[in-house]
Scaffold this motif. Structure first.
Motif, PDB file in Angstrom:
ATOM      1  N   UNK A  86     -85.001  59.120 -89.736  1.00 28.06           N
ATOM      2  CA  UNK A  86     -85.430  57.786 -89.303  1.00 28.06           C
ATOM      3  C   UNK A  86     -84.283  57.017 -88.638  1.00 28.06           C
ATOM      4  N   UNK A  87     -83.060  57.264 -89.061  1.00 28.56           N
ATOM      5  CA  UNK A  87     -81.909  56.518 -88.557  1.00 28.56           C
ATOM      6  C   UNK A  87     -81.581  56.890 -87.115  1.00 28.56           C
ATOM      7  N   UNK A  88     -81.659  58.169 -86.772  1.00 24.78           N
ATOM      8  CA  UNK A  88     -81.295  58.588 -85.418  1.00 24.78           C
ATOM      9  C   UNK A  88     -82.177  57.891 -84.376  1.00 24.78           C
ATOM     10  N   UNK A  89     -83.513  57.902 -84.502  1.00 25.76           N
ATOM     11  CA  UNK A  89     -84.330  57.162 -83.530  1.00 25.76           C
ATOM     12  C   UNK A  89     -84.044  55.647 -83.559  1.00 25.76           C
ATOM     13  N   UNK A  90     -83.717  55.110 -84.732  1.00 25.90           N
ATOM     14  CA  UNK A  90     -83.382  53.694 -84.833  1.00 25.90           C
ATOM     15  C   UNK A  90     -82.133  53.376 -84.015  1.00 25.90           C
ATOM     16  N   UNK A  91     -81.135  54.231 -84.072  1.00 31.42           N
ATOM     17  CA  UNK A  91     -79.927  54.035 -83.255  1.00 31.42           C
ATOM     18  C   UNK A  91     -80.298  53.905 -81.781  1.00 31.42           C
ATOM     19  N   UNK A  92     -81.211  54.760 -81.332  1.00 28.97           N
ATOM     20  CA  UNK A  92     -81.584  54.756 -79.913  1.00 28.97           C
ATOM     21  C   UNK A  92     -82.534  53.624 -79.560  1.00 28.97           C
ATOM     22  N   UNK A  93     -83.205  53.052 -80.522  1.00 28.62           N
ATOM     23  CA  UNK A  93     -83.980  51.850 -80.268  1.00 28.62           C
ATOM     24  C   UNK A  93     -83.022  50.657 -80.132  1.00 28.62           C
ATOM     25  N   UNK A  94     -81.980  50.642 -80.951  1.00 32.54           N
ATOM     26  CA  UNK A  94     -81.033  49.526 -80.946  1.00 32.54           C
ATOM     27  C   UNK A  94     -80.012  49.610 -79.821  1.00 32.54           C
ATOM     28  N   UNK A 126     -64.539  65.811 -86.966  1.00 30.23           N
ATOM     29  CA  UNK A 126     -64.533  65.214 -85.636  1.00 30.23           C
ATOM     30  C   UNK A 126     -63.874  63.842 -85.690  1.00 30.23           C
ATOM     31  N   UNK A 127     -63.169  63.507 -84.618  1.00 21.81           N
ATOM     32  CA  UNK A 127     -62.601  62.178 -84.421  1.00 21.81           C
ATOM     33  C   UNK A 127     -63.036  61.738 -83.040  1.00 21.81           C
ATOM     34  N   UNK A 128     -63.494  60.492 -82.926  1.00 24.54           N
ATOM     35  CA  UNK A 128     -64.094  60.081 -81.662  1.00 24.54           C
ATOM     36  C   UNK A 128     -64.094  58.562 -81.522  1.00 24.54           C
ATOM     37  N   UNK A 129     -64.441  58.150 -80.304  1.00 24.04           N
ATOM     38  CA  UNK A 129     -64.781  56.758 -80.040  1.00 24.04           C
ATOM     39  C   UNK A 129     -66.239  56.772 -79.587  1.00 24.04           C
ATOM     40  N   UNK A 130     -67.088  56.026 -80.285  1.00 22.11           N
ATOM     41  CA  UNK A 130     -68.511  55.934 -79.992  1.00 22.11           C
ATOM     42  C   UNK A 130     -68.703  54.742 -79.076  1.00 22.11           C
ATOM     43  N   UNK A 131     -69.406  54.952 -77.966  1.00 18.92           N
ATOM     44  CA  UNK A 131     -69.668  53.890 -76.988  1.00 18.92           C
ATOM     45  C   UNK A 131     -71.172  53.674 -76.911  1.00 18.92           C
ATOM     46  N   UNK A 132     -71.576  52.420 -76.772  1.00 12.69           N
ATOM     47  CA  UNK A 132     -72.994  52.123 -76.601  1.00 12.69           C
ATOM     48  C   UNK A 132     -73.161  50.700 -76.070  1.00 12.69           C
ATOM     49  N   UNK A 166     -70.392  47.327 -88.460  1.00 15.13           N
ATOM     50  CA  UNK A 166     -70.648  45.929 -88.095  1.00 15.13           C
ATOM     51  C   UNK A 166     -71.516  45.811 -86.842  1.00 15.13           C
ATOM     52  N   UNK A 167     -71.233  46.602 -85.809  1.00 14.59           N
ATOM     53  CA  UNK A 167     -72.010  46.515 -84.566  1.00 14.59           C
ATOM     54  C   UNK A 167     -73.460  46.937 -84.808  1.00 14.59           C
ATOM     55  N   UNK A 168     -73.647  47.989 -85.608  1.00 17.81           N
ATOM     56  CA  UNK A 168     -75.002  48.431 -85.942  1.00 17.81           C
ATOM     57  C   UNK A 168     -75.745  47.318 -86.684  1.00 17.81           C
ATOM     58  N   UNK A 169     -75.079  46.731 -87.673  1.00 18.49           N
ATOM     59  CA  UNK A 169     -75.713  45.665 -88.459  1.00 18.49           C
ATOM     60  C   UNK A 169     -76.040  44.452 -87.590  1.00 18.49           C
ATOM     61  N   UNK A 170     -75.150  44.080 -86.667  1.00 17.03           N
ATOM     62  CA  UNK A 170     -75.401  42.951 -85.768  1.00 17.03           C
ATOM     63  C   UNK A 170     -76.596  43.236 -84.864  1.00 17.03           C
ATOM     64  N   UNK A 171     -76.683  44.459 -84.384  1.00 15.24           N
ATOM     65  CA  UNK A 171     -77.803  44.820 -83.500  1.00 15.24           C
ATOM     66  C   UNK A 171     -79.113  44.830 -84.281  1.00 15.24           C
ATOM     67  N   UNK A 172     -79.065  45.304 -85.511  1.00 11.87           N
ATOM     68  CA  UNK A 172     -80.259  45.317 -86.360  1.00 11.87           C
ATOM     69  C   UNK A 172     -80.738  43.894 -86.636  1.00 11.87           C
ATOM     70  N   UNK A 173     -79.833  42.979 -86.897  1.00 11.33           N
ATOM     71  CA  UNK A 173     -80.189  41.567 -87.131  1.00 11.33           C
ATOM     72  C   UNK A 173     -80.804  40.968 -85.866  1.00 11.33           C
ATOM     73  N   UNK A 174     -80.229  41.270 -84.699  1.00  9.24           N
ATOM     74  CA  UNK A 174     -80.776  40.761 -83.435  1.00  9.24           C
ATOM     75  C   UNK A 174     -82.177  41.311 -83.196  1.00  9.24           C
ATOM     76  N   UNK A 175     -82.387  42.579 -83.509  1.00  4.73           N
ATOM     77  CA  UNK A 175     -83.725  43.176 -83.379  1.00  4.73           C
ATOM     78  C   UNK A 175     -84.716  42.493 -84.325  1.00  4.73           C
ATOM     79  N   UNK A 176     -84.322  42.304 -85.572  1.00  9.24           N
ATOM     80  CA  UNK A 176     -85.212  41.662 -86.548  1.00  9.24           C
ATOM     81  C   UNK A 176     -85.566  40.238 -86.133  1.00  9.24           C
ATOM     82  N   UNK A 177     -84.627  39.560 -85.468  1.00  8.98           N
ATOM     83  CA  UNK A 177     -84.906  38.193 -84.987  1.00  8.98           C
ATOM     84  C   UNK A 177     -86.002  38.202 -83.925  1.00  8.98           C
ATOM     85  N   UNK A 178     -86.083  39.267 -83.121  1.00 16.11           N
ATOM     86  CA  UNK A 178     -87.134  39.333 -82.110  1.00 16.11           C
ATOM     87  C   UNK A 178     -88.503  39.512 -82.757  1.00 16.11           C
TER      88      UNK A 178
END
Length: 181
Positions: A86-94, A126-132, A166-178
């Motif tokens: 469920x989380x993977x599709x949620x990431x792509x919705x956000x 793995x070590x990385x920088x995630x961009x979105x 933090x960025x995921x949580x902020x995006x989730x809050x913005x989505x819930x506000x809509x």
């Protein structure tokens, strides 16, 4: 022949230093592991494909690598395969424009390596920088992260995720506000 105690201090210090180094060398040789580190092996390449599948929202491709017994550990707790699906599709919705680079350079690929330890456990790290780009806040996001993937019988049975949510949580809050509008 009389030798002053002060003249022996440098010799005592040298002897002490050599003794400490000898003990440390002995301890190091007792704890040397027979771990095998690889960079272009089956598991490392599978994780590179796993990251590509995630970035392309290809859940089926990711599912092919996960064990039914998958456990994912994050800063926020542990979840199993049903929650991860469920989380993977949620990431792509956000978020959109998801991709990975090296932690040090946006021009290089993320780092991946596989280690098989003397106890037989195999981990790909793995070590990385995630961009979105946030679909609800419009924020461009980059997060440093690390994931360890443990393998059994050719499948990923455990993932340990380290990163800032933090960025995921902020995006989730913005989505819930809509939803409340």
């Amino acid at each position: 022949l009389y030798i002053s105690a002060n003249k022996n201090k440098p010799m005592k210090k040298l002897f002490s230093t050599i003794s400490v180094l000898a003990i440390m060398t002995q301890l190091a040789s007792c704890t040397t592991s027979d771990a095998t580190l690889t960079f272009e092996d089956e598991q490392t390449n599978a994780i590179r494909a796993h990251f590509e599948d995630y970035a392309n929202a290809n859940l089926e491709g990711m599912m092919a690598r996960w064990s039914d017994e998958l456990t994912v550990l994050t800063n926020d707790g542990a979840v199993g395969l049903s929650e991860v699906k469920e989380v993977v599709p949620l990431h792509h919705m956000l978020f959109s424009e998801i991709y990975f680079t090296s932690p040090h350079s946006d021009e290089d690929d993320f780092y991946a390596e596989t280690t098989t330890y003397p106890d037989g456990k195999t981990w790909t790290k793995t070590w990385y920088k995630w961009h979105a780009a946030g679909n609800f806040t419009g924020n461009k996001v980059t997060n440093l992260g690390m994931i360890g993937f443990r393998w059994e019988d050719g499948k990923i049975v455990e993932e340990n995720h380290f990163g800032d949510s933090a960025a995921f949580n902020a995006e989730l809050i913005a989505y819930q506000a809509t939803l409340e509008e």
